[in-house]
Design a protein around this motif. Structure first.
Motif, PDB file in Angstrom:
ATOM      1  N   ALA A  44       0.828  -1.050   0.030  1.00 47.48           N
ATOM      2  CA  ALA A  44       0.100  -0.008  -0.036  1.00 47.48           C
ATOM      3  C   ALA A  44       0.996   1.077  -0.021  1.00 47.48           C
ATOM      4  O   ALA A  44       1.407   1.220   0.960  1.00 47.48           O
ATOM      5  CB  ALA A  44      -0.939  -0.080   1.239  1.00 47.48           C
ATOM      6  N   LEU A  45       0.836   1.997  -1.072  1.00 47.38           N
ATOM      7  CA  LEU A  45       1.633   3.094  -1.237  1.00 47.38           C
ATOM      8  C   LEU A  45       0.960   4.376  -0.576  1.00 47.38           C
ATOM      9  O   LEU A  45      -0.017   4.728  -0.754  1.00 47.38           O
ATOM     10  CB  LEU A  45       2.060   3.516  -2.522  1.00 47.38           C
ATOM     11  CG  LEU A  45       3.340   2.423  -3.367  1.00 47.38           C
ATOM     12  CD1 LEU A  45       2.360   1.278  -3.631  1.00 47.38           C
ATOM     13  CD2 LEU A  45       3.538   2.957  -4.632  1.00 47.38           C
ATOM     14  N   ILE A  46       1.969   5.209  -0.009  1.00 42.89           N
ATOM     15  CA  ILE A  46       1.590   6.606   0.421  1.00 42.89           C
ATOM     16  C   ILE A  46       2.260   7.743   0.087  1.00 42.89           C
ATOM     17  O   ILE A  46       3.498   7.425  -0.274  1.00 42.89           O
ATOM     18  CB  ILE A  46       1.558   6.364   2.124  1.00 42.89           C
ATOM     19  CG1 ILE A  46       2.817   6.218   2.789  1.00 42.89           C
ATOM     20  CG2 ILE A  46       0.610   5.372   2.596  1.00 42.89           C
ATOM     21  CD1 ILE A  46       3.034   6.416   4.115  1.00 42.89           C
ATOM     22  N   ALA A  47       1.607   8.828   0.042  1.00 42.04           N
ATOM     23  CA  ALA A  47       2.442  10.005  -0.315  1.00 42.04           C
ATOM     24  C   ALA A  47       3.527  10.325   0.668  1.00 42.04           C
ATOM     25  O   ALA A  47       3.391  10.090   1.903  1.00 42.04           O
ATOM     26  CB  ALA A  47       1.204  10.805  -0.669  1.00 42.04           C
ATOM     27  N   LEU A  48       4.465  10.720  -0.025  1.00 41.07           N
ATOM     28  CA  LEU A  48       5.648  11.149   0.778  1.00 41.07           C
ATOM     29  C   LEU A  48       5.815  12.838   1.057  1.00 41.07           C
ATOM     30  O   LEU A  48       6.573  13.298   1.766  1.00 41.07           O
ATOM     31  CB  LEU A  48       7.061  10.914   0.058  1.00 41.07           C
ATOM     32  CG  LEU A  48       7.334   9.462   0.063  1.00 41.07           C
ATOM     33  CD1 LEU A  48       8.285   9.101  -1.081  1.00 41.07           C
ATOM     34  CD2 LEU A  48       7.316   8.532   1.359  1.00 41.07           C
ATOM     35  N   ASP A  49       4.701  13.467   0.442  1.00 41.10           N
ATOM     36  CA  ASP A  49       4.590  14.809   0.519  1.00 41.10           C
ATOM     37  C   ASP A  49       3.441  15.332   1.304  1.00 41.10           C
ATOM     38  O   ASP A  49       3.149  16.732   1.168  1.00 41.10           O
ATOM     39  CB  ASP A  49       4.777  15.528  -1.114  1.00 41.10           C
ATOM     40  CG  ASP A  49       3.682  14.937  -1.886  1.00 41.10           C
ATOM     41  OD1 ASP A  49       2.875  14.326  -1.419  1.00 41.10           O
ATOM     42  OD2 ASP A  49       3.497  15.297  -3.016  1.00 41.10           O
ATOM     43  N   GLY A  50       2.872  14.411   2.034  1.00 43.21           N
ATOM     44  CA  GLY A  50       1.861  14.868   2.428  1.00 43.21           C
ATOM     45  C   GLY A  50       0.126  15.122   1.924  1.00 43.21           C
ATOM     46  O   GLY A  50      -0.612  15.369   2.475  1.00 43.21           O
ATOM     47  N   THR A  51       0.325  14.824   0.691  1.00 43.15           N
ATOM     48  CA  THR A  51      -0.919  14.930  -0.211  1.00 43.15           C
ATOM     49  C   THR A  51      -1.941  13.710  -0.051  1.00 43.15           C
ATOM     50  O   THR A  51      -1.294  12.753   0.443  1.00 43.15           O
ATOM     51  CB  THR A  51      -0.507  15.136  -1.831  1.00 43.15           C
ATOM     52  OG1 THR A  51       0.100  13.912  -2.054  1.00 43.15           O
ATOM     53  CG2 THR A  51       0.441  16.246  -1.757  1.00 43.15           C
ATOM     54  N   GLU A  52      -2.957  13.507  -0.717  1.00 37.29           N
ATOM     55  CA  GLU A  52      -3.740  12.507  -0.715  1.00 37.29           C
ATOM     56  C   GLU A  52      -3.457  11.422  -1.596  1.00 37.29           C
ATOM     57  O   GLU A  52      -4.130  10.430  -1.847  1.00 37.29           O
ATOM     58  CB  GLU A  52      -5.102  13.038  -0.848  1.00 37.29           C
ATOM     59  CG  GLU A  52      -5.787  13.883   0.183  1.00 37.29           C
ATOM     60  CD  GLU A  52      -5.792  13.275   1.312  1.00 37.29           C
ATOM     61  OE1 GLU A  52      -6.327  12.223   1.352  1.00 37.29           O
ATOM     62  OE2 GLU A  52      -5.570  13.891   2.402  1.00 37.29           O
ATOM     63  N   ALA A  53      -2.393  11.493  -2.441  1.00 37.04           N
ATOM     64  CA  ALA A  53      -1.981  10.659  -3.385  1.00 37.04           C
ATOM     65  C   ALA A  53      -1.676   9.348  -2.649  1.00 37.04           C
ATOM     66  O   ALA A  53      -1.338   9.227  -1.299  1.00 37.04           O
ATOM     67  CB  ALA A  53      -0.617  11.009  -4.066  1.00 37.04           C
ATOM     68  N   ALA A  54      -1.961   8.272  -3.503  1.00 35.44           N
ATOM     69  CA  ALA A  54      -1.893   6.702  -2.909  1.00 35.44           C
ATOM     70  C   ALA A  54      -1.665   5.884  -3.949  1.00 35.44           C
ATOM     71  O   ALA A  54      -1.893   6.029  -5.167  1.00 35.44           O
ATOM     72  CB  ALA A  54      -3.027   6.495  -2.164  1.00 35.44           C
TER      73      ALA A  54
END
Length: 170
Positions: A44-54
Motif C-alpha cells: 500500500a503506497l502512501i504519499a511522501l509529500d503529505g498529499t492525498e496521493a496513494a
C-alpha cells in the motif's frame, strides 16, 4: 456363473472410476506444486509529500518471471511517473533506500531492475502491469514511484520520490 458375469463389468467400472479419481488428484497436486513455486506480495503506497496521493501494488514472482501491477490515484493529472522495486523500507533515508538490482554487482538500468512507466489520466489515476524475466527476491523491501527525471538524469535522487509502499509477502 451368472452372478460372476454380472460382477466383472461392475468391477471394471469401479476400477475405471478409481483411476479417474487418482488422475484428478495427481493433476491437483501438480497445480499445487506450481502455485507453491509462486511468491506473492502486496504494498500500500502512501504519499511522501503529505498529499492525498496513494497507490497499491501486487508482485508475483515465479521461476520464469516477476509480474508487478501498480495502481496510483490522486496524482497530478496527465503526468509521467516511473516506479521501481527498492531494497529498503519506506522508513529509510531516503524512503525505499536504493533501487533493487537483480545483480547487485552490476549497475542500474532496465536490464538489471524492474521498471514500471505510467502516465496518469486527467483525473490523476493510472494502472500499469509489467512482467520481467528478472526474479525479484527477498531483498525487495518496497516499491517507490518517482516523478520522471529530466532527460539525462537517473531516478536515484531522493527528492523525486512521491509514493512509497513497504512490501508485505503473503
Amino acid at each position: 456363473m451368472n452372478k460372476m458375469t454380472a460382477f466383472l463389468p461392475a468391477l471394471g467400472l469401479l476400477a475405471t472410476v478409481a483411476a479417474c479419481g487418482s488422475s484428478e488428484s495427481e493433476s491437483q497436486d501438480s497445480e499445487t506444486d506450481t502455485d507453491a513455486n509462486k511468491k506473492t506480495a502486496t504494498a500500500a503506497l502512501i504519499a511522501l509529500d503529505g498529499t492525498e496521493a496513494a497507490g497499491s501494488s501486487q508482485i508475483t514472482v515465479s521461476e520464469e518471471e516477476t509480474t508487478v501491477e501498480l495502481t496510483i490515484t490522486e496524482m497530478n493529472p496527465d503526468t509521467d511517473y516511473t516506479s521501481h522495486l527498492h531494497d529498503s523500507s519506506c522508513e529509510a533515508d531516503p524512503p525505499g533506500g536504493e533501487h533493487w538490482l537483480a545483480d547487485p554487482e552490476a549497475g542500474m538500468g532496465e536490464d538489471n531492475e524492474i521498471h514500471l512507466h505510467l502516465t496518469t489520466d486527467d483525473s490523476g489515476e493510472a494502472t500499469v502491469t509489467t512482467s520481467s524475466p528478472l526474479e525479484a527476491d527477498d531483498r525487495v523491501k518496497s516499491i517507490v514511484v518517482h516523478t520522471d527525471a529530466p532527460e539525462g538524469h537517473d531516478h536515484a535522487v531522493a527528492g523525486d520520490r512521491v509514493l512509497c509502499g513497504d512490501v508485505a509477502y503473503d
